[in-house]
Design a protein around this motif. Structure first.
Motif, short mmCIF file in Angstrom:
data_model
loop_
_atom_site.label_atom_id
_atom_site.label_comp_id
_atom_site.label_asym_id
_atom_site.label_seq_id
_atom_site.Cartn_x
_atom_site.Cartn_y
_atom_site.Cartn_z
N LEU A 191 20.78 -15.51 16.43
CA LEU A 191 19.84 -14.41 16.28
C LEU A 191 18.42 -14.96 16.27
CD1 LEU A 191 21.58 -12.32 13.44
CD2 LEU A 191 21.79 -12.03 15.91
N ASP A 192 17.55 -14.32 17.02
CA ASP A 192 16.12 -14.64 17.02
C ASP A 192 15.40 -13.56 16.22
OD1 ASP A 192 16.50 -16.89 18.63
OD2 ASP A 192 16.28 -15.73 20.47
N TRP A 193 14.86 -13.93 15.06
CA TRP A 193 14.23 -12.98 14.16
C TRP A 193 12.73 -12.90 14.44
CZ3 TRP A 193 16.27 -9.74 10.43
CH2 TRP A 193 17.63 -9.87 10.19
N PHE A 194 12.27 -11.69 14.71
CA PHE A 194 10.86 -11.39 14.86
C PHE A 194 10.42 -10.53 13.68
CE2 PHE A 194 12.46 -12.25 19.04
CZ PHE A 194 11.44 -12.91 19.71
N ALA A 195 9.12 -10.53 13.39
CA ALA A 195 8.56 -9.70 12.33
C ALA A 195 7.19 -9.21 12.75
CB ALA A 195 8.46 -10.47 11.01
N VAL A 196 6.89 -7.96 12.42
CA VAL A 196 5.58 -7.39 12.71
C VAL A 196 4.70 -7.54 11.47
CG1 VAL A 196 6.30 -5.79 14.50
CG2 VAL A 196 6.46 -5.11 12.11
N ASP A 197 3.43 -7.87 11.70
CA ASP A 197 2.45 -7.97 10.63
C ASP A 197 1.67 -6.67 10.59
OD1 ASP A 197 0.61 -8.66 8.74
OD2 ASP A 197 -0.58 -9.93 10.07
N LEU A 198 1.90 -5.86 9.56
CA LEU A 198 1.26 -4.55 9.44
C LEU A 198 0.12 -4.55 8.43
CD1 LEU A 198 4.47 -2.32 9.55
CD2 LEU A 198 2.95 -2.96 11.42
N GLU A 199 -0.40 -5.74 8.13
CA GLU A 199 -1.62 -5.88 7.32
C GLU A 199 -1.48 -5.32 5.92
OE1 GLU A 199 -4.32 -7.51 8.01
OE2 GLU A 199 -3.76 -8.08 10.03
N GLY A 200 -0.25 -5.18 5.44
CA GLY A 200 -0.06 -4.71 4.08
C GLY A 200 -0.52 -3.28 3.84
N GLU A 201 -0.51 -2.44 4.85
CA GLU A 201 -0.99 -1.07 4.69
C GLU A 201 0.07 -0.21 4.00
OE1 GLU A 201 -4.00 -0.84 8.55
OE2 GLU A 201 -2.01 0.09 8.64
N HIS A 202 -0.42 0.82 3.31
CA HIS A 202 0.45 1.68 2.51
C HIS A 202 0.96 2.83 3.38
CE1 HIS A 202 -0.49 -0.31 -1.31
NE2 HIS A 202 -1.72 -0.45 -0.82
N SER A 203 2.03 2.57 4.08
CA SER A 203 2.57 3.57 4.99
C SER A 203 3.27 4.70 4.25
CB SER A 203 3.55 2.92 5.97
OG SER A 203 4.58 2.24 5.27
N ALA A 204 3.66 4.49 2.99
CA ALA A 204 4.34 5.55 2.23
C ALA A 204 3.37 6.57 1.68
CB ALA A 204 5.14 4.93 1.09
N MET A 205 2.07 6.36 1.88
CA MET A 205 1.06 7.22 1.28
C MET A 205 0.27 8.03 2.29
SD MET A 205 -0.42 4.59 -1.59
CE MET A 205 0.66 3.81 -2.77
N ASP A 206 0.41 7.74 3.57
CA ASP A 206 -0.41 8.44 4.55
C ASP A 206 0.38 8.59 5.84
OD1 ASP A 206 -2.61 8.40 6.86
OD2 ASP A 206 -3.56 9.13 5.04
N GLY A 207 0.44 9.80 6.36
CA GLY A 207 1.18 10.06 7.58
C GLY A 207 0.55 9.44 8.81
N ARG A 208 -0.79 9.34 8.83
CA ARG A 208 -1.47 8.73 9.98
C ARG A 208 -1.13 7.25 10.09
NH1 ARG A 208 -3.26 10.39 14.50
NH2 ARG A 208 -4.45 12.07 13.51
N ILE A 209 -1.08 6.54 8.96
CA ILE A 209 -0.71 5.13 8.99
C ILE A 209 0.73 4.97 9.47
CG2 ILE A 209 -0.39 3.09 7.55
CD1 ILE A 209 -2.63 4.06 5.78
N LEU A 210 1.60 5.85 9.02
CA LEU A 210 2.99 5.78 9.44
C LEU A 210 3.12 5.96 10.95
CD1 LEU A 210 5.65 5.42 7.84
CD2 LEU A 210 5.92 7.89 7.92
N GLU A 211 2.35 6.86 11.51
CA GLU A 211 2.39 7.08 12.95
C GLU A 211 1.85 5.88 13.71
OE1 GLU A 211 1.27 10.72 15.98
OE2 GLU A 211 -0.12 10.21 14.37
N GLU A 212 0.79 5.25 13.21
CA GLU A 212 0.24 4.07 13.87
C GLU A 212 1.22 2.90 13.81
OE1 GLU A 212 -3.53 3.24 12.16
OE2 GLU A 212 -4.49 5.08 12.91
N HIS A 213 1.93 2.75 12.70
CA HIS A 213 2.94 1.71 12.61
C HIS A 213 4.04 1.94 13.64
CE1 HIS A 213 1.98 0.39 8.20
NE2 HIS A 213 0.96 0.23 9.02
N THR A 214 4.43 3.18 13.82
CA THR A 214 5.46 3.49 14.81
C THR A 214 5.00 3.11 16.21
OG1 THR A 214 6.26 5.32 13.44
CG2 THR A 214 6.89 5.33 15.76
N GLU A 215 3.76 3.41 16.54
CA GLU A 215 3.25 3.07 17.87
C GLU A 215 3.23 1.57 18.08
OE1 GLU A 215 -0.53 4.92 18.05
OE2 GLU A 215 0.26 6.97 18.27
N TYR A 216 2.87 0.81 17.05
CA TYR A 216 2.84 -0.64 17.24
C TYR A 216 4.25 -1.21 17.34
CZ TYR A 216 1.85 -5.55 16.81
OH TYR A 216 1.77 -6.90 17.06
#
Length: 1092
Positions: free
Chosen positions: A161-186
């Protein structure tokens, strides 16, 4: 004036008895919950050790990744490597890890390092032993057809298995719908970038002449933690995602039904949108005429949700369920407490590094790789079958007793001595006929085995199973097949009649019906050289009358000590079997007994020779009322230690009994979170991660616990309800419901104020309005009981199952009382702040007036009369500023401006009241006499809401009370956006985007409600047109809005309260525009006439 001042200060501040009661109740529950939540948790997990290296994945030319995030490849090892060379040799199976709230590749390194390190070790070490797959459960109930799946477990995994990880800058995606949508796009971009990187690596190896070692991957396995699991599902239905780029999703403690903090409307909208797309994705695509067009869009996607269990305080198992989103033929949810070789409940973050779970997940993902293609299986049912086999245990899935596991291989038979029939063994072990010593014939209903003596015990089913004891249960710490085997034998006459039949048809082996249970810690010696304590059971078998029908004998064959496949034998061998009557082991614990046990512990005494299995049925779900079950050994047939006096030391009866009695085991079942196993049960808090007493609850109120105890010993069992555990569970489960009820109660207080004003009475203080709404029977039944009955009626209309009526009603009413307490405390604190600030202002004003008489310069500097400039149309300025901030910056900032306006008005009114009381001007007797004359004359004019004569203090008190109610309502609304505001501040300077339109539109409606109903005499809602000949007054409108907020709380969707408040605002705006167009001056703002 004095009477008005008394009403203002005493009636509004001094709480009544009902208010005191609900505040004391809320304080007790809150403190107990805080104690329970802060109590350390023992999860039993072991740490994973690793040597990480992170390789950044560069952006390709022409690509424009959304956001400012990053993508990294994990490499296990401490040696320094060349990044480019390592990427050119990339040929494994891509796995992308998506961190959750406040996660980045650095913060999520525990998960990536743990999983990647263990998967690398698993790849090198190979699959589990064969016995693991024979013991694993293939039972799934409804769902995929696993019987037709043909799968042979290889001796070595075919690819790493080759494990990759995304760096989301520690943003609080559980608190804002716009951040959650941007994370999905990335994440969508990262999936495409990973697949392109494999293609580039393959082309590079071809140019260098290196042979292609594997096929190019066409999909990526997604593993998400917390909100990252929801982002993984959102990415799977993103319109820009390549076809079949995601086919397997594994989530860890991820919410799927709704957000954990359902406060912001955009979060709720985004969850609803994604779940709606998933439901459509599993529907067959048809043309308008009804003909078949194509297969479902998500027909190849399999989802597995792993829940952390009752120790996960942040995300409950009910939110992690896939019911109604993913059909059982394409996924399932499993709790870590029910996972094979895990059996642990863990905290929200502990699930990232718990070695027991990480090892199981690593082997599961490696088992998905097809040996022919070196990539995951393309067949959906094959992947689901592997996930089921690797993760689900063989323990009960229905908990009506114990459901035996299904295995694909028959365990070997054991023929009688002298039989010439040959047998085939799939066990890998061959017991020779002469390996067994002489047989033993058991004459009692209970059989005990304390050594691997190589003997076979015969039990006569007909004689031992009489007197209603027609069930048999067997517990042991010996391994099935290699350590112990059980067979059913027919009667000798029937055996002679069927002597021509093969052995496999004359003798039935039931070893395959044994299921494994987690064993507790290994037994220990009380002192060197002494006897070892009894071993905890690790397997259990249950046979019913239907299983033993047609058979006369049951044999228990124990392997010789040297026949354990070369492995070191167990330190202590233990096996206990018993014929028993299930009715003798059934015990009911009523709801009253559970509630009273919080103060008086309920004791149960289990005499010796009791049933081995007890079924304890609790009338109230253990997810709502966790219990502490303590078992103390009272006796085990040992009168004395057998040692001379003075040599017994500390070896008391309890320690002696531990040498003879095996440790008790408790098995608790819940239909949502699965099985919870409590080994070595001597004093344990038993809690299941269920969600009872909710509007959407479908499970029974009762909880069943199976208790496995040694029948040779007597026990004293104590059942005690733990107040901290109950309080913490209550707050965690019903916190969103209390939030929704808080809005409803505030609207009910505004309703009470509007009703008093319409009846030509003074506007009551908020605390008095809350206290009045708690009165029995009329207000309380109308505002609390009626919505509950309406919710049941709606369930009937929607053909939905009814929730458990008793617990649903009691819990909802308790939540309603707690919400009243919260609002009461908020009212008291806010009013105290206004009184303190007005007192300071009054003191400064008095000194300012004294200085004004002595110095005009001091007056100009201290009195600050320039503030009066702000009185120039401040409402318009405030509205424009608030709407601008809500629409283009952040909704919370605009609501704070509205709150500032309310606070300033409340402060001015309180200041005016205090200044009037300081003047102590005598009442004008002549004016008072004239008022009495007018009131007693026959030509008395009717009073109106706009022209009734009131004193100055009374007018200011009305303004304060009305504006105070609006402030509390809009303060709650602003607090709903505080988590989102914290996430917004974290992103300052990184290119924020505009707020979601839904959030802005709803908050603009809230602002309109506050602006256009700021004064009681000018409330625009009083101009609401008639409906069916009935005039709707403001208190009717507030009542309906409060009911809607009440239902939002029952639905655990408090963000929907914004719909009701925004509707009030837009209705007010529409009425105002209608008045302006019609040139209607009846409801223009005018102050009441008051006396100085």
């Amino acid at each position: 004036m004095r009477g008005a001042r008394y009403t203002m200060t005493n009636q509004g501040v001094r709480p009544r008895l009902r208010i005191v009661g609900v505040v004391i109740l809320a304080a007790w529950i809150g403190l107990a919950a805080l104690f329970g939540l802060l109590k350390p948790i023992k999860n039993g997990c072991t740490m994973t050790y690793m040597y990480p290296t992170y390789i950044p994945i560069s952006v390709t030319d022409g690509a424009t990744p959304p956001g400012r995030y990053g993508l990294y490849l994990y490499h296990e090892g401490w040696r320094k490597i060349d990044f480019k060379e390592h990427l050119d040799r990339l040929c494994g199976v891509p796995v992308l890890f998506i961190p959750g709230n406040a996660g980045s590749y650095k913060q999520a390194r525990i998960t990536v390092r743990s999983a990647a390190a263990e998967s690398d070790r698993a790849y090198q070490g190979g699959p589990f032993e064969r016995t693991f797959y024979q013991e694993a459960s293939l039972f799934r109930g409804e769902g995929a057809d696993t019987e037709s799946v043909e799968y042979d477990m290889p001796s070595q995994y075919s690819n790493r298995l080759d494990w990759f990880a995304v760096d989301l800058e520690g943003e609080h995606s559980a608190m804002d719908g716009r951040i959650l949508e941007e994370h999905t796009e990335y994440v969508v971009y990262a999936i495409h970038r990973i697949l392109d990187q494999y293609k580039e690596s393959h082309e590079t190896r071809e140019r260098e002449g290196a042979a292609a070692s594997s096929n190019i991957p066409h999909n990526v396995i997604l593993v998400g933690h917390s909100m990252g699991g929801f982002v993984a599902r959102a990415a799977a239905v993103h319109p820009r995602l390549r076809k079949s780029a995601v086919q397997t999703i594994l989530t860890l403690s991820s919410p799927h039904q709704s957000p954990p903090l359902a406060l912001q409307p955009s979060l709720g909208h985004y969850f609803a949108k994604v779940n709606r797309e998933w439901r459509k994705g599993y529907e067959v695509q048809t043309s308008p005429g009804g003909s078949h067009v194509s297969e479902p869009l998500l027909c190849g996607v399999v989802v597995v949700s792993i829940a952390g269990g009752y120790n996960d305080y942040q995300v409950r198992s009910k939110l992690e369920s896939l019911d109604g989103i993913v059909p059982s033929s394409h996924g399932f949810m499993i709790s870590s407490t029910s996972m094979k070789d895990v059996w642990l409940s863990m905290e929200h973050q502990a699930i990232l590094w718990c070695n027991q779970l990480v090892v199981q997940v690593s082997h599961t993902l490696l088992s998905l790789v097809d040996s022919k293609t070196s990539q995951p299986f393309s067949d959906t049912q094959m992947r689901l079958w592997v996930l089921t086999r690797m993760l689900q245990s063989a323990l009960s899935q229905s908990f009506n007793g114990i459901t035996p596991m299904k295995v694909s291989h028959e365990l070997p038979m054991l023929a009688s001595k002298g039989s010439s029939e040959s047998q085939t063994s799939t066990c890998g072990l061959d017991w020779r006929e002469d390996a067994l010593d002489r047989d033993l014939y058991i004459q009692t209903s209970t059989v005990t085995i304390l050594a691997m003596d190589g003997r076979r015990r015969w039990l006569d089913i007909e004689s031992l199973g009489s007197n209603g004891k027609n069930h048999f249960i067997f517990v042991t710490n010996l391994a099935p097949c290699s350590g112990v085997r059980l067979h059913l034998w027919p009667e000798k006459e029937k055996e002679k009649e069927n002597s021509n039949l093969p052995v496999c048809e004359r003798v039935l082996e039931v070893t395959s019906k044994m299921v494994l249970i987690p064993a507790g810690p290994a037994p220990k010696q009380s002192e060197p050289g002494s006897q070892t304590e009894q071993a905890p059971p690790s397997a259990v078998l249950k046979l019913g009358p239907e299983d033993m029908q047609g058979f006369r004998f049951l044999t228990i064959s124990v392997a010789p000590r040297e026949a354990v496949s070369g492995k070191p034998p167990a330190a202590v061998s233990m096996a206990v079997g018993q014929f028993f009557n299930p009715e003798e082991g059934a015990m009911e614990v009523s709801s009253s007994s559970m509630l009273l046990s919080a103060y008086w512990t309920k004791e149960l005494f289990l005499k010796e020779d009791h049933p081995l299995a007890y079924n304890l049925s609790f009338a109230i779900s253990l997810g709502l009322l966790p219990i502490t079950l303590s078992l103390k050994t009272a006796g085990c047939g040992i009168k004395t230690s057998g040692l001379p006096d003075g040599e017994t030391g500390d070896l008391d009866k309890d320690n002696l009994c531990k040498l003879r009695c095996f440790p008790p085991v408790a098995l608790a079942w819940d239909s949502t979170s699965g099985l919870h196993v409590f080994p070595n049960l001597y004093s344990e808090t038993i809690v299941i991660d269920s969600s009872p007493a909710l509007w959407s609850s479908q499970s029974s109120e009762k909880s069943t616990v199976m208790l496995l105890v040694d029948p040779h010993c007597s026990y004293t069992a104590n059942v005690h309800v733990s107040a901290p555990a109950v309080s913490s569970r209550f707050v965690l489960l019903y916190g969103p419901q209390i939030v929704g009820f808080s809005f409803a109660i505030t609207l009910f207080t505004l309703m009470r104020q509007a009703h008093q004003w319409d009846n030509k009475q003074a506007v009551p203080p908020l605390l008095s309005a809350v206290e009045s709404n708690l009165e029995l029977p009329s207000p309380f039944l109308l505002l609390a009981a009626f919505p509950l009955l309406s919710s049941l009626f709606f369930s009937f209309l929607m053909a939905q199952p009814f929730p458990p009526l008793a617990s649903f009603t009691v819990v909802s009413l308790i939540c309603y009382l707690l919400a009243n307490a919260f609002i009461s405390v908020l009212i008291i604190v806010s009013k105290f702040v206004f009184q303190a600030s007005a007192l300071v202002h009054t003191t400064v004003k008095s000194k300012c007036q004294a200085l004004e008489r002595s110095s005009t310069l001091a007056s100009s500097l201290v009195c600050l009369k320039a503030i009066r400039i702000l009185k120039l149309n401040t409402t318009v300025v405030m509205t424009l500023v608030a709407v601008t901030l809500v629409s283009f910056v952040h909704p919370a900032l605009g609501l704070f401006v509205l709150l500032a306006s309310h606070a300033l008005c409340c402060h001015n009114s309180m200041f005016c009241i205090m200044m009037a009381s300081r003047r102590k001007e005598p009442v004008d007797q002549k004016t008072e006499a004239e008022r009495k004359t007018r009131n007693t004359s026959g030509k008395q004019e009717p009073l109106s809401a706009d022209t009734s004569e009131k004193s100055f203090v009374e007018t200011q008190a009305d303004i304060f009370n009305h504006r105070h109610g609006l402030l509390i309502l809009h303060l709650l609304a602003a607090m709903m956006f505080v988590p989102s505001l914290a996430a917004w501040f974290q992103r300052i300077g990184t290119g924020q985007s505009f707020p979601w339109f839904a959030d802005s539109a709803l908050c603009v409606g809230v602002i309109f409600h506050g602006v256009m109903n700021s004064r009681p005499e000018s409330s625009i809602l009083r101009s609401f047109p008639s409906v069916l000949g009935h005039q709707l007054r403001p208190h009717h409108i507030y009542l309906l809005a409060g009911y809607y907020c009440f239902f939002s709380g029952l639905e655990l969707a408090p963000y929907k309260v914004f719909y009701a408040i925004a509707a009030l605002g837009y209705i007010s705006l529409s009425l105002k525009i209608s008045q302006v167009n019609n040139n209607d001056l009846r409801f223009r703002t005018k102050s009441r006439i008051h006396r100085r």
